[in-house]
Write a protein that holds these residues in place. Structure first.
Motif, PDB file in Angstrom:
ATOM      1  N   PHE A 128      47.681  32.794  34.060  1.00  0.00           N
ATOM      2  CA  PHE A 128      46.224  32.891  34.002  1.00  0.00           C
ATOM      3  C   PHE A 128      45.682  33.610  35.242  1.00  0.00           C
ATOM      4  CE2 PHE A 128      41.859  31.768  34.504  1.00  0.00           C
ATOM      5  CZ  PHE A 128      41.376  31.777  33.213  1.00  0.00           C
ATOM      6  N   ALA A 129      46.158  33.184  36.422  1.00  0.00           N
ATOM      7  CA  ALA A 129      45.556  33.648  37.688  1.00  0.00           C
ATOM      8  C   ALA A 129      45.782  35.130  37.934  1.00  0.00           C
ATOM      9  CB  ALA A 129      46.122  32.836  38.846  1.00  0.00           C
ATOM     10  N   THR A 130      46.804  35.712  37.330  1.00  0.00           N
ATOM     11  CA  THR A 130      47.098  37.123  37.612  1.00  0.00           C
ATOM     12  C   THR A 130      46.606  38.042  36.493  1.00  0.00           C
ATOM     13  OG1 THR A 130      49.337  36.835  36.722  1.00  0.00           O
ATOM     14  CG2 THR A 130      49.079  36.546  39.087  1.00  0.00           C
ATOM     15  N   ARG A 131      45.648  37.552  35.719  1.00  0.00           N
ATOM     16  CA  ARG A 131      45.038  38.434  34.710  1.00  0.00           C
ATOM     17  C   ARG A 131      44.364  39.622  35.400  1.00  0.00           C
ATOM     18  NH1 ARG A 131      41.940  34.597  30.304  1.00  0.00           N
ATOM     19  NH2 ARG A 131      43.792  33.564  29.515  1.00  0.00           N
ATOM     20  N   PRO A 132      44.364  40.770  34.724  1.00  0.00           N
ATOM     21  CA  PRO A 132      43.845  41.994  35.378  1.00  0.00           C
ATOM     22  C   PRO A 132      42.434  41.842  35.941  1.00  0.00           C
ATOM     23  CG  PRO A 132      44.850  42.507  33.251  1.00  0.00           C
ATOM     24  CD  PRO A 132      44.893  41.010  33.387  1.00  0.00           C
ATOM     25  N   GLU A 133      41.602  41.003  35.327  1.00  0.00           N
ATOM     26  CA  GLU A 133      40.204  40.920  35.817  1.00  0.00           C
ATOM     27  C   GLU A 133      40.096  40.287  37.209  1.00  0.00           C
ATOM     28  OE1 GLU A 133      41.328  39.401  32.966  1.00  0.00           O
ATOM     29  OE2 GLU A 133      40.233  37.550  32.562  1.00  0.00           O
ATOM     30  N   PHE A 134      41.168  39.627  37.668  1.00  0.00           N
ATOM     31  CA  PHE A 134      41.112  39.005  39.001  1.00  0.00           C
ATOM     32  C   PHE A 134      41.843  39.853  40.050  1.00  0.00           C
ATOM     33  CE2 PHE A 134      41.579  35.219  36.012  1.00  0.00           C
ATOM     34  CZ  PHE A 134      40.209  35.040  35.888  1.00  0.00           C
ATOM     35  N   VAL A 135      42.362  41.009  39.634  1.00  0.00           N
ATOM     36  CA  VAL A 135      43.302  41.762  40.482  1.00  0.00           C
ATOM     37  C   VAL A 135      42.664  43.043  41.024  1.00  0.00           C
ATOM     38  CG1 VAL A 135      45.482  43.061  40.441  1.00  0.00           C
ATOM     39  CG2 VAL A 135      45.329  40.855  39.267  1.00  0.00           C
ATOM     40  N   TYR A 136      42.962  43.334  42.286  1.00  0.00           N
ATOM     41  CA  TYR A 136      42.617  44.634  42.883  1.00  0.00           C
ATOM     42  C   TYR A 136      43.926  45.345  43.254  1.00  0.00           C
ATOM     43  CZ  TYR A 136      41.570  48.030  46.483  1.00  0.00           C
ATOM     44  OH  TYR A 136      41.528  49.185  47.210  1.00  0.00           O
ATOM     45  N   GLN A 137      44.065  46.583  42.833  1.00  0.00           N
ATOM     46  CA  GLN A 137      45.260  47.361  43.175  1.00  0.00           C
ATOM     47  C   GLN A 137      44.893  48.403  44.222  1.00  0.00           C
ATOM     48  OE1 GLN A 137      47.350  49.149  39.898  1.00  0.00           O
ATOM     49  NE2 GLN A 137      48.969  49.880  41.233  1.00  0.00           N
ATOM     50  N   HIS A 138      45.580  48.348  45.357  1.00  0.00           N
ATOM     51  CA  HIS A 138      45.270  49.306  46.428  1.00  0.00           C
ATOM     52  C   HIS A 138      46.289  50.433  46.435  1.00  0.00           C
ATOM     53  CE1 HIS A 138      43.283  50.672  50.006  1.00  0.00           C
ATOM     54  NE2 HIS A 138      44.459  50.866  50.569  1.00  0.00           N
ATOM     55  N   HIS A 139      45.777  51.663  46.275  1.00  0.00           N
ATOM     56  CA  HIS A 139      46.626  52.854  46.400  1.00  0.00           C
ATOM     57  C   HIS A 139      46.466  53.347  47.835  1.00  0.00           C
ATOM     58  CE1 HIS A 139      47.525  52.910  42.162  1.00  0.00           C
ATOM     59  NE2 HIS A 139      46.252  52.645  41.936  1.00  0.00           N
ATOM     60  N   TRP A 140      47.521  53.177  48.599  1.00  0.00           N
ATOM     61  CA  TRP A 140      47.441  53.405  50.033  1.00  0.00           C
ATOM     62  C   TRP A 140      47.229  54.862  50.398  1.00  0.00           C
ATOM     63  CZ3 TRP A 140      47.294  49.415  53.377  1.00  0.00           C
ATOM     64  CH2 TRP A 140      47.776  48.181  52.949  1.00  0.00           C
ATOM     65  N   GLN A 141      46.477  55.072  51.481  1.00  0.00           N
ATOM     66  CA  GLN A 141      46.415  56.363  52.163  1.00  0.00           C
ATOM     67  C   GLN A 141      46.847  56.113  53.603  1.00  0.00           C
ATOM     68  OE1 GLN A 141      42.365  57.801  51.918  1.00  0.00           O
ATOM     69  NE2 GLN A 141      42.300  57.548  49.706  1.00  0.00           N
ATOM     70  N   VAL A 142      47.484  57.103  54.217  1.00  0.00           N
ATOM     71  CA  VAL A 142      47.870  56.942  55.623  1.00  0.00           C
ATOM     72  C   VAL A 142      46.604  56.656  56.445  1.00  0.00           C
ATOM     73  CG1 VAL A 142      48.755  58.187  57.644  1.00  0.00           C
ATOM     74  CG2 VAL A 142      49.961  58.328  55.460  1.00  0.00           C
ATOM     75  N   GLY A 143      46.695  55.681  57.345  1.00  0.00           N
ATOM     76  CA  GLY A 143      45.532  55.303  58.171  1.00  0.00           C
ATOM     77  C   GLY A 143      44.758  54.129  57.610  1.00  0.00           C
ATOM     78  N   ASP A 144      45.106  53.647  56.414  1.00  0.00           N
ATOM     79  CA  ASP A 144      44.413  52.473  55.870  1.00  0.00           C
ATOM     80  C   ASP A 144      44.800  51.219  56.639  1.00  0.00           C
ATOM     81  OD1 ASP A 144      43.317  53.996  53.886  1.00  0.00           O
ATOM     82  OD2 ASP A 144      44.506  53.144  52.249  1.00  0.00           O
ATOM     83  N   VAL A 145      43.807  50.379  56.887  1.00  0.00           N
ATOM     84  CA  VAL A 145      44.026  49.020  57.404  1.00  0.00           C
ATOM     85  C   VAL A 145      43.435  48.063  56.388  1.00  0.00           C
ATOM     86  CG1 VAL A 145      43.259  47.360  59.148  1.00  0.00           C
ATOM     87  CG2 VAL A 145      44.068  49.605  59.857  1.00  0.00           C
ATOM     88  N   LEU A 146      44.220  47.115  55.915  1.00  0.00           N
ATOM     89  CA  LEU A 146      43.702  46.080  55.008  1.00  0.00           C
ATOM     90  C   LEU A 146      43.858  44.725  55.667  1.00  0.00           C
ATOM     91  CD1 LEU A 146      43.817  48.404  52.874  1.00  0.00           C
ATOM     92  CD2 LEU A 146      44.101  46.580  51.211  1.00  0.00           C
ATOM     93  N   LEU A 147      42.758  44.005  55.686  1.00  0.00           N
ATOM     94  CA  LEU A 147      42.728  42.660  56.257  1.00  0.00           C
ATOM     95  C   LEU A 147      42.526  41.716  55.090  1.00  0.00           C
ATOM     96  CD1 LEU A 147      42.355  41.110  59.045  1.00  0.00           C
ATOM     97  CD2 LEU A 147      39.907  41.523  58.765  1.00  0.00           C
TER      98      LEU A 147
END
Ligand code: SIN
Length: 294
Positions: A231-250
């Motif tokens: 249930f918890a990993t249904r697409p509506e709860f998910v964000y997919q990050h396509h990385w670029q060089v220099g990205d910082v994710l907190l």
């Protein structure tokens, strides 16, 4: 000047625009970032160029830094910074951890009694394809649970085991020191928490370490966990990050899980990460207890 933000994709992540994280940010900006983080568990900062000291100093604005049990992944320059990479040194030894394979949905440090729930990842080298990282918002997932599942998780605690996590790793990442073994016995954490700032309830899950539910027989515990993960990993709860060089994710592991897609082993990927002890006044920080011996 107030921080400028923009939506990334849904409400899981929010991009903070135009800030240079190597410069002093000022108290007002830091307060605004902390407030934003309570509502969006993933904050994205693009186009950064940070030394390891600058990365550590920015991370430490949110809490003391943890030196994780994976001392073998620590940077030789600044040990609070971990290297997540498939690269090898001149003697063909990995320079960091987690290689090139898929990493299933997990929450960092869930296997610790007192998890350091803040995390930051900084992208330095990236494969031409693959290697995206996805986050799921476990407060949105909790809000969407059918009442039957909300009742099933109420007052329940899951059992988290680092031995299970290790079994899912590739190669030398499966090997840990005696000290790391001693620090990672099986533990229990409540499955549901309330965020101290927003008042929202959230699940606390980690598919790579949970081995059951305290007080339930193995089959019933496994069945409940399977249902929750599905249930918890249904697409509506998910964000997919396509990385670029220099990205910082907190991100806040207190109400998220993340997973990584695999990438070509022949490609290069180098990320630097920090792990942050967040305060219970502002964040969901599970308080663990030792699991009863089987
Ligand atoms: C992690 O799971 O902490 C690493 C994620 C990544 O390599 O993108």
């Amino acid at each position: 000047m107030p921080i400028e933000t923009r939506p990334v994709d849904g409400s899981v992540a929010r991009e903070v625009v135009g800030r240079r994280l190597w410069e002093p940010l000022g108290d007002q900006t830091i307060d605004e970032l902390r407030a934003l983080w309570a509502h969006h568990p993933v904050l994205v900062f693009r186009r950064q160029a940070l030394s390891e000291d600058e990365l550590a100093d920015f991370s430490a604005l949110f809490g003391p830094l943890e030196r994780t049990v994976r001392t073998d992944w620590a940077s030789p320059v600044r040990p609070e910074v971990g290297l997540i990479s498939n690269l090898k040194d001149a003697q063909a030894r990995p320079i960091g951890g987690l290689g090139d394979g898929e990493i299933q949905w997990h929450s960092d440090q869930s296997y610790m009694l007192n998890p350091a729930t803040g995390a930051l990842l900084y992208a330095l080298e990236l494969p031409p394809e693959g290697g995206a990282t996805l986050w799921v918002d476990l407060s949105a997932a909790y809000a969407g649970l059918p009442d039957r599942l909300k009742r099933a998780v109420e007052g329940r605690r899951a059992i988290f085991s680092y031995v299970k996590r290790l079994a899912g790793y590739q190669g030398v990442d499966r090997v840990i020191s005696e000290d790391a073994k001693r620090k990672t016995p099986p533990i229990v954490h409540p499955l549901v928490h309330t965020h101290p700032v927003t008042g929202r309830q959230a699940l606390y899950l980690d598919s790579t370490t949970t081995i059951g539910i305290d007080g339930m027989d193995d089959a019933s515990g496994a069945a409940l966990l399977d249902e929750l993960y599905e249930f918890a990993t249904r697409p509506e709860f998910v964000y997919q990050h396509h990385w670029q060089v220099g990205d910082v994710l907190l991100w806040d592991n207190g109400f998220t899980m993340h997973r990584r897609e695999p990438f070509d082993p022949a490609a290069r990927r180098l990320m630097k990460r920090t792990t942050i002890f967040l305060s219970r006044e502002r964040h969901i920080v599970p308080e663990g207890s030792l699991a009863a011996a089987a």
